[in-house]
Structure formats: C-alpha cells, structure tokens
Design a protein around this motif. Structure first.
Motif, PDB file in Angstrom:
ATOM      1  N   UNK A   1      12.273  -6.312   6.955  1.00 58.06           N
ATOM      2  CA  UNK A   1      12.001  -6.098   6.088  1.00 58.06           C
ATOM      3  C   UNK A   1      12.074  -8.100   5.462  1.00 58.06           C
ATOM      4  N   UNK A   2      13.397  -8.095   5.834  1.00 63.38           N
ATOM      5  CA  UNK A   2      14.786  -9.563   5.146  1.00 63.38           C
ATOM      6  C   UNK A   2      13.351 -10.550   4.191  1.00 63.38           C
ATOM      7  N   UNK A   3      13.458 -11.615   4.643  1.00 60.95           N
ATOM      8  CA  UNK A   3      12.977 -12.062   3.020  1.00 60.95           C
ATOM      9  C   UNK A   3      11.661 -11.791   2.829  1.00 60.95           C
ATOM     10  N   UNK A   4      10.802 -11.673   3.572  1.00 62.52           N
ATOM     11  CA  UNK A   4       9.694 -11.617   3.980  1.00 62.52           C
ATOM     12  C   UNK A   4       9.193 -10.192   3.165  1.00 62.52           C
ATOM     13  N   UNK A   5      10.103  -9.432   2.932  1.00 69.19           N
ATOM     14  CA  UNK A   5       9.218  -8.096   2.394  1.00 69.19           C
ATOM     15  C   UNK A   5      10.026  -8.031   0.701  1.00 69.19           C
ATOM     16  N   UNK A   6      11.298  -9.343   0.724  1.00 69.57           N
ATOM     17  CA  UNK A   6      12.147  -9.058  -0.640  1.00 69.57           C
ATOM     18  C   UNK A   6      10.841 -10.100  -1.439  1.00 69.57           C
ATOM     19  N   UNK A   7      10.410 -11.088  -1.092  1.00 68.63           N
ATOM     20  CA  UNK A   7       8.750 -11.211  -1.488  1.00 68.63           C
ATOM     21  C   UNK A   7       8.546 -11.229  -1.832  1.00 68.63           C
TER      22      UNK A   7
ATOM     23  N   UNK B   1      17.329  -1.055  -0.471  1.00 68.21           N
ATOM     24  CA  UNK B   1      19.103  -0.614   0.518  1.00 68.21           C
ATOM     25  C   UNK B   1      18.375   0.012   2.216  1.00 68.21           C
ATOM     26  N   UNK B   2      18.637  -1.050   2.729  1.00 67.26           N
ATOM     27  CA  UNK B   2      18.149  -0.775   4.471  1.00 67.26           C
ATOM     28  C   UNK B   2      19.071   0.555   4.896  1.00 67.26           C
ATOM     29  N   UNK B   3      18.702   1.257   5.442  1.00 66.49           N
ATOM     30  CA  UNK B   3      19.773   1.972   6.437  1.00 66.49           C
ATOM     31  C   UNK B   3      21.068   1.687   7.437  1.00 66.49           C
ATOM     32  N   UNK B   4      20.158   0.546   8.134  1.00 63.38           N
ATOM     33  CA  UNK B   4      20.349  -0.017   9.156  1.00 63.38           C
ATOM     34  C   UNK B   4      20.365  -1.264   9.201  1.00 63.38           C
TER      35      UNK B   4
ATOM     36  N   UNK C   1      13.313   4.282  12.289  1.00 60.52           N
ATOM     37  CA  UNK C   1      14.813   3.692  11.880  1.00 60.52           C
ATOM     38  C   UNK C   1      15.142   4.536  10.527  1.00 60.52           C
ATOM     39  N   UNK C   2      14.025   4.078   9.342  1.00 61.45           N
ATOM     40  CA  UNK C   2      14.354   4.594   7.798  1.00 61.45           C
ATOM     41  C   UNK C   2      12.869   5.023   7.299  1.00 61.45           C
ATOM     42  N   UNK C   3      12.719   6.385   6.597  1.00 56.58           N
ATOM     43  CA  UNK C   3      11.984   6.612   5.885  1.00 56.58           C
ATOM     44  C   UNK C   3      12.355   6.536   3.908  1.00 56.58           C
TER      45      UNK C   3
ATOM     46  N   UNK D   1       0.934  -1.093   0.290  1.00 61.76           N
ATOM     47  CA  UNK D   1      -0.158   0.379   0.014  1.00 61.76           C
ATOM     48  C   UNK D   1       0.967   1.372   0.664  1.00 61.76           C
ATOM     49  N   UNK D   2       1.926   1.265   1.010  1.00 64.65           N
ATOM     50  CA  UNK D   2       2.724   2.885   1.467  1.00 64.65           C
ATOM     51  C   UNK D   2       3.170   3.133   0.060  1.00 64.65           C
ATOM     52  N   UNK D   3       3.431   4.659  -0.188  1.00 64.84           N
ATOM     53  CA  UNK D   3       4.272   5.144  -1.243  1.00 64.84           C
ATOM     54  C   UNK D   3       5.305   6.283  -0.423  1.00 64.84           C
ATOM     55  N   UNK D   4       5.161   5.447   0.367  1.00 62.19           N
ATOM     56  CA  UNK D   4       6.552   5.726   1.330  1.00 62.19           C
ATOM     57  C   UNK D   4       6.115   5.043   2.889  1.00 62.19           C
ATOM     58  N   UNK D   5       7.034   4.414   3.395  1.00 57.68           N
ATOM     59  CA  UNK D   5       7.541   3.292   4.660  1.00 57.68           C
ATOM     60  C   UNK D   5       8.028   4.449   5.622  1.00 57.68           C
ATOM     61  N   UNK D   6       7.007   3.965   6.754  1.00 59.95           N
ATOM     62  CA  UNK D   6       8.053   4.509   7.697  1.00 59.95           C
ATOM     63  C   UNK D   6       8.008   3.131   9.400  1.00 59.95           C
TER      64      UNK D   6
END
Ligand SMILES: Nc1ncnc2c1ncn2[C@@H]1O[C@H](COP(=O)(O)OP(=O)(O)OP(=O)(O)O)[C@@H](O)[C@H]1O
Length: 271
Positions: free
Chosen positions: A238-244, A228-231, A217-219, A204-209
């Motif tokens: 987000x890990x593998x679930x985010x990747x999937x 491109x996780x900053x930390x 942590x990151x916007x 859903x997000x155009x931006x994630x906070x």
C-alpha cells in the motif's frame, strides 16, 4: 452473518502448481470486499471458484451456509451476479433486452419487467432513452453500467466483479466507482471485487483482502491495511500510494487552493 465462507481452499492447475495454498476467509452479508494483490496471485481464480466457474483442488466454499458442491450450479449462478471487464453484452440485443434477459427467461410479467428494467437503468445513472440502442451505440463506460444493471437484474444477494472498470478512462472510472458505492449503500448487496488499483480498492472496500504467494497477507478495513500493516509486504504494497489515497481529501484541497491562490509557496508544500 457470514454469507460466503472459504475454508482451507487450495488450487493447483495442471501446468501451474500451488496457486492458492490454504485460504480461509469469512465474508459477511452486506460487506464490500476488495481482493488485491500482485498480478498472478490468484484473485480471479478465487473469484471464479465462488460461482463454480473454476473447481477447487481441495477445501470447501459455502454460499449462504450451503457447500457449493451441494448447490445446483444454475441456481447458484443466478443468485450471484457476475461483472467482468469485457462485459460481454449480447451485441445483437437492445440494451433493454440485455438488462431484462434474466427476468424475461424467468417469466416476469410485462408490467413488472418494464418497471424493473427502467429502475435498473436509472440506478446506474442512465435513462430510458438508451433502452432501444444496441451495445455498439454506447461508450465503454455506459456499457459497463449496463453490465452492472444486468448483474443486478435477477436481484442476487451476491455480486462478483472482476476488474469491472479496468478498460474505461480515468474520469468515467471515478464516476462508475462513485455510483457503485451508492448502489452498495442503497441495496446492501454483498460485493466481492477484484482490482489491481490500490486507490480503487481503498475507495470502495469496506474490507480489503491482500493476497500474496497463494495466501492471505491481511484482511482489514482500508485504515487497518494502510496504517496498521501486519507484515512488511502489506506495508510495501500500500505504501505512500495507500497513504495518499486515505488522506483527508478536504485537507488536500485546502493546500491545493492555498498554492493556486498564491497564499502559500509551492516550495513549502514540496519540502
Ligand atoms: N487455466 C489455467 N491453467 C494454468 N494456469 C492458470 C490458469 N488460469 C490461471 N492460471 C495461473 O494461475 C495464476 C493465478 O491467476 P489469476 O488469474 O487467478 O491471477 P490474478 O491475481 O487474478 O492475476 P491478474 O491480477 O494478473 O489478473 C497465474 O499464475 C496464472 O497464470
């Protein structure tokens, strides 16, 4: 242009210190912002500060350029729609009266009122035949749709949503997400949405906070937070679930069909 500005906001509850520790965030007009983070990190607290349901301990919040302390609370809340999980429809009122509650207390003329209620129920994927029913005569997913329609009824510029689809089953949830995405595209409202569901956030997000330990942590866009996780925390979260969730659906479907049609052995895909 920034429609909501969070400036150096701190929150301490009497029994719970250091919930938010100096948050700064600019939300642009028309953005679909999703707040995510571990349970208890302060997502709901931040959301409720925007419409003054919870006071800040220090710092400032601006809505449409004006400090919320200078806003009349009723006026502020009527320019901000609010949708929560237990939607709180008025049980003794019909669906029509639930959707039309704010327009009718604002004195909208009968004809405009009828058009508005009908437009809204269609917008959320239902139709006029539901208008005479009572909330108890609808499914959970339909009640959430009415909650969204009601939040849109006063034509607010901003909509705050706190886990709005948390209590409905997976299929209804997907439909609601698709519809909300369409509504956002069509109406270009600014949405601030809280969820603990990573897939929902990235869809859903155009931006994630991503919030953690009272800080942001990151916007970033869904691609940025996943690829491109900053930390290390962002990467783990987000890990593998985010990747999937960000994988090209067409690519997945292609592999699925190859396996189902026996064109490719499952063992190869699972390697
Ligand atoms: N009225 C209150 N008094 C004291 N502590 C509170 C109060 N409301 C919330 N908290 C605490 O503040 C922290 C943040 O709560 P909040 O509901 O904002 O988190 P959240 O990120 O939305 O969590 P979840 O994902 O579990 O809903 C939690 O530790 C919670 O216990």
């Amino acid at each position: 242009m920034s429609i909501i500005t969070i400036k150096d906001v701190y929150k301490e509850y009497e029994t719970n210190k250091s919930i938010l520790k100096g948050l700064n965030l600019e939300i642009d007009q028309g953005e679909f912002i999703v707040l995510v983070g571990p349970s208890g990190c302060g997502k709901t607290t931040l959301l409720k500060m925007i419409n003054k349901l919870i006071p800040v301990t220090s710092g400032e919040i601006y809505v449409e350029g004006k400090n919320i302390e200078e806003w009349n609370t009723i006026k502020l809340r009527s320019s901000i729609g609010y949708v929560i999980q237990q939607i709180g429809l008025f049980p003794h009122m019909t669906i029509e009266n639930n959707i039309g509650y704010v327009p009718s207390i604002k004195g909208m003329k009968k004809e405009a009122y009828n058009t508005r209620v009908s437009d809204l129920i269609h917008l959320v994927g239902m139709n006029d035949t539901y208008l005479d029913r009572y909330p108890s005569e609808l499914s959970g997913g339909q009640r959430q749709r009415i909650g969204v329609a009601r939040a849109l009824a006063s034509d607010p510029d901003i909509i705050l949503m706190d886990e709005p689809f948390g209590a409905v089953d997976e299929i209804a949830r997907r439909h609601l997400q698709d519809e909300l995405k369409e509504i956002h595209k069509k109406l270009k409202k600014t949405i601030v949405f809280v969820t603990h569901d990573i897939e929902e956030a990235l869809k859903l997000g155009t931006k994630i906070v991503l919030m953690h330990n009272g800080k942001i942590e990151q916007v970033g866009t869904p691609e940025e937070v996943v690829f491109k996780p900053k930390t290390p925390f962002v990467k783990d979260f987000f890990g593998i679930k985010g990747f999937k969730a960000r994988l090209d659906e067409e690519a997945l479907e292609k592999i699925f069909n190859q396996v189902i049609n026996g064109e490719r052995p499952l063992s190869e895909v699972l390697q």
